[in-house]
Enzyme design. Structure first.
Site: not given
Length: 302
Positions: A71, A99, A130, A265-266
């Site tokens: 994403v 976050n 990142c 999460g998922t």
């Protein structure tokens, strides 16, 4: 019934279940499915200093027992969050955590400082997976020096609870965990996604627009569990475990491995009420085995 309250680096959670950033929006999107106040903490989607458009489509792909995504941290920037999102979430009766991501330590620090001014946000979670634009795009979290540089910069600018989210795409995750602990982290969360790829055999092309993406879901759980166990036995700060948790039993395994709390999460994409179901299941497990508090099982596996 067993006591599920959890102390996470000074934060009081009604239970040890949290949502993983990027899978739960700002929490508002899930209000029709679940009572947010029954979740220990909601970690909202990644926020950066400036607006980011994210990567081109396609940026998600299904895999066996999981998914890939690239994403690219699409969001409207920290000022938009402060002015438009914060007023809508500040009165939700649970820990709302942001976050934070960035391209330089200064970006991280400035973003964190602005969020630090928001009274109802008690903590941030740093995404150090990142790319570091000063060093050819290598993620901050892949070296002890890079990880520590971000944490040190943010610690100077931010005085509330600081959670650091660790990348599994490293040689020694315990070294990274110790480095961020020494740099001022109050807690660590792990693991972030594993790097993966999908190829369309019929079209003979890579599925994702940028070729690779982050792998998440049940398929990564054994790797995540191993890393949480290792880190929990290496650091003295709380560990938040995540990676493939889709049931109460999964969450309990992470707690037994040494996690103080867990993130889901998922699995939110499969069942939007999974968080409260997992919290309830943890309580039932504790009652069934005669434990009075969830704290009694943390790190019980040596």
């Amino acid at each position: 019934m067993a006591d599920l309250t959890t102390d996470l680096a000074g934060l009081r959670l009604c239970n040890p279940v949290m949502t993983a950033s990027g899978t739960f929006g700002y929490g508002l999107e899930f209000q029709d499915f679940v009572n947010l106040e029954e979740i220990g903490a909601v970690i909202v989607k990644g926020t950066t200093l400036h607006q980011r458009e994210g990567n081109p489509y396609p940026r998600m792909a299904e895999t066996a027992r999981g998914m890939l995504n690239c994403v690219g941290l699409q969001n409207k920037g920290v000022d938009y969050f402060c002015n438009n999102i914060y007023p809508r979430i500040k009165d939700i009766g649970t820990n709302m955590i942001v976050n934070v991501s960035g391209n330089t330590p200064e970006d991280y620090a400035e973003c964190a400082a602005r969020i630090g001014q928001l009274e109802a946000i008690p903590a941030i979670e740093l995404n150090i997976s990142c790319p570091n634009v000063r060093h050819g795009g290598m993620a901050f979290g892949t070296t002890t020096e890079g990880a520590a540089s971000v944490v040190k910069a943010v610690r100077k600018a931010y005085g509330k609870t600081l959670i650091v989210k660790l990348s599994p795409n490293v040689t020694s995750i315990t070294d990274i965990a110790l480095a961020v602990q020494d740099a001022g982290a109050d807690a660590v969360s792990l693991i972030n996604t594993l790097m993966g790829m999908a190829i369309d055999a019929e079209r003979r092309k890579r599925v994702l627009s940028i070729g690779t993406g982050g792998l998440s879901g049940p398929c990564i759980k054994p790797v995540a569990l191993r890393m949480v166990y290792q880190v929990a036995h290496a650091v003295s700060i709380p560990v938040i475990g995540l990676g493939g948790i889709s049931s109460a039993t999964d969450a309990i395994e992470f707690l037994l491995a040494g996690a103080t709390a867990v993130e889901i999460g998922t699995a939110n994409f499969v069942d939007p009420a999974i968080t409260v179901k997992v919290a309830k299941g943890i309580g039932e497990y504790l009652d069934r085995h005669g434990f009075k508090s969830v704290r009694e099982i943390v790190g019980l596996v040596d």
